[in-house]
Enzyme design. Structure first.
Site, PDB file in Angstrom:
ATOM      1  N   GLY A   1      11.193  66.962  81.610  1.00 41.32           N
ATOM      2  CA  GLY A   1      12.136  67.515  80.637  1.00 41.32           C
ATOM      3  C   GLY A   1      13.510  67.823  81.193  1.00 41.32           C
ATOM      4  O   GLY A   1      14.311  68.489  80.536  1.00 41.32           O
ATOM      5  N   HIS A  29      18.461  73.209  88.944  1.00 41.82           N
ATOM      6  CA  HIS A  29      18.797  74.497  88.323  1.00 41.82           C
ATOM      7  C   HIS A  29      17.527  75.224  87.911  1.00 41.82           C
ATOM      8  O   HIS A  29      16.537  74.615  87.529  1.00 41.82           O
ATOM      9  CB  HIS A  29      19.714  74.320  87.115  1.00 41.82           C
ATOM     10  CG  HIS A  29      19.227  73.348  86.089  1.00 41.82           C
ATOM     11  ND1 HIS A  29      19.361  71.989  86.233  1.00 41.82           N
ATOM     12  CD2 HIS A  29      18.588  73.542  84.909  1.00 41.82           C
ATOM     13  CE1 HIS A  29      18.835  71.381  85.182  1.00 41.82           C
ATOM     14  NE2 HIS A  29      18.344  72.297  84.364  1.00 41.82           N
TER      15      HIS A  29
HETATM   16  P1  5GP Z   1      17.370  70.828  81.750  1.00 42.58           P
HETATM   17  O1  5GP Z   1      16.732  70.200  80.548  1.00 42.58           O
HETATM   18  O2  5GP Z   1      18.091  69.807  82.597  1.00 42.58           O
HETATM   19  O3  5GP Z   1      16.426  71.678  82.544  1.00 42.58           O
HETATM   20  O4  5GP Z   1      18.432  71.846  81.179  1.00 42.58           O
HETATM   21  C1  5GP Z   1      19.804  71.663  81.199  1.00 42.58           C
HETATM   22  C2  5GP Z   1      20.424  72.874  80.537  1.00 42.58           C
HETATM   23  O5  5GP Z   1      21.811  72.853  80.800  1.00 42.58           O
HETATM   24  C3  5GP Z   1      20.264  72.912  79.018  1.00 42.58           C
HETATM   25  O6  5GP Z   1      19.605  74.131  78.657  1.00 42.58           O
HETATM   26  C4  5GP Z   1      21.684  72.834  78.496  1.00 42.58           C
HETATM   27  O7  5GP Z   1      21.894  73.647  77.354  1.00 42.58           O
HETATM   28  C5  5GP Z   1      22.505  73.302  79.673  1.00 42.58           C
HETATM   29  N1  5GP Z   1      23.826  72.714  79.761  1.00 42.58           N
HETATM   30  C6  5GP Z   1      24.128  71.392  79.676  1.00 42.58           C
HETATM   31  N2  5GP Z   1      25.454  71.202  79.826  1.00 42.58           N
HETATM   32  C7  5GP Z   1      25.998  72.431  80.017  1.00 42.58           C
HETATM   33  C8  5GP Z   1      27.329  72.881  80.235  1.00 42.58           C
HETATM   34  O8  5GP Z   1      28.300  72.116  80.288  1.00 42.58           O
HETATM   35  N3  5GP Z   1      27.518  74.219  80.389  1.00 42.58           N
HETATM   36  C9  5GP Z   1      26.467  75.092  80.361  1.00 42.58           C
HETATM   37  N4  5GP Z   1      26.765  76.379  80.518  1.00 42.58           N
HETATM   38  N5  5GP Z   1      25.202  74.702  80.159  1.00 42.58           N
HETATM   39  C10 5GP Z   1      24.959  73.390  79.982  1.00 42.58           C
END
Ligand code: 5GP
Ligand code: ZN
Length: 101
Positions: free
Chosen positions: A92, A99
């Site tokens: 996911g 992160h």
């Molecule tokens: P993943 O699915 O990769 O674990 O989660 C990525 C997260 O990064 C998502 O919850 C999304 O909302 C967040 N996200 C994506 N782009 C940005 C951004 O430009 N700024 C911030 N603050 N969050 C982001």
């Protein structure tokens, strides 16, 4: 990594609502919060995902994990919280810079 959005946030090339920063780590609010408190904790060093971690990241990961409850409590999670590390496409993960949610 030139095209990595979280590297750009770490380098302040694009804005983020920051809650913590030191020389190794940055924390900022998720742009699309899925909970009343939803922040991301990243290493400033680009690592694609938890699948790419090795022994050289031992201290960095330890530091991130120690920071997690401290920041969660500061953000108001006094009763508990959930920490998520999506890893890889099947896990996911959408942003390929390690992160913690
Ligand atoms: P993943 O699915 O990769 O674990 O989660 C990525 C997260 O990064 C998502 O919850 C999304 O909302 C967040 N996200 C994506 N782009 C940005 C951004 O430009 N700024 C911030 N603050 N969050 C982001
Ligand atoms: Zn990156």
């Amino acid at each position: 990594m030139d095209n990595c959005i979280f590297c750009k946030i770490a380098k302040r090339e694009i804005p983020a609502n920051k809650i913590y920063e030191d020389e190794d780590i940055l924390a900022f609010h998720d742009i699309h919060p899925a909970a009343p408190v939803h922040f991301l904790l990243i290493p400033k060093l680009h690592v694609d995902s938890l699948a790419d971690i090795d022994g050289s990241h031992h201290d960095l990961l330890g530091k991130m994990l120690v920071l997690t409850p401290k920041l969660a409590k500061e953000q108001g999670c006094s009763e508990g919280f959930r920490t998520i590390i999506n890893t890889g496409r099947v896990g996911g993960q959408e942003v390929f810079h390690l992160h913690f949610h």
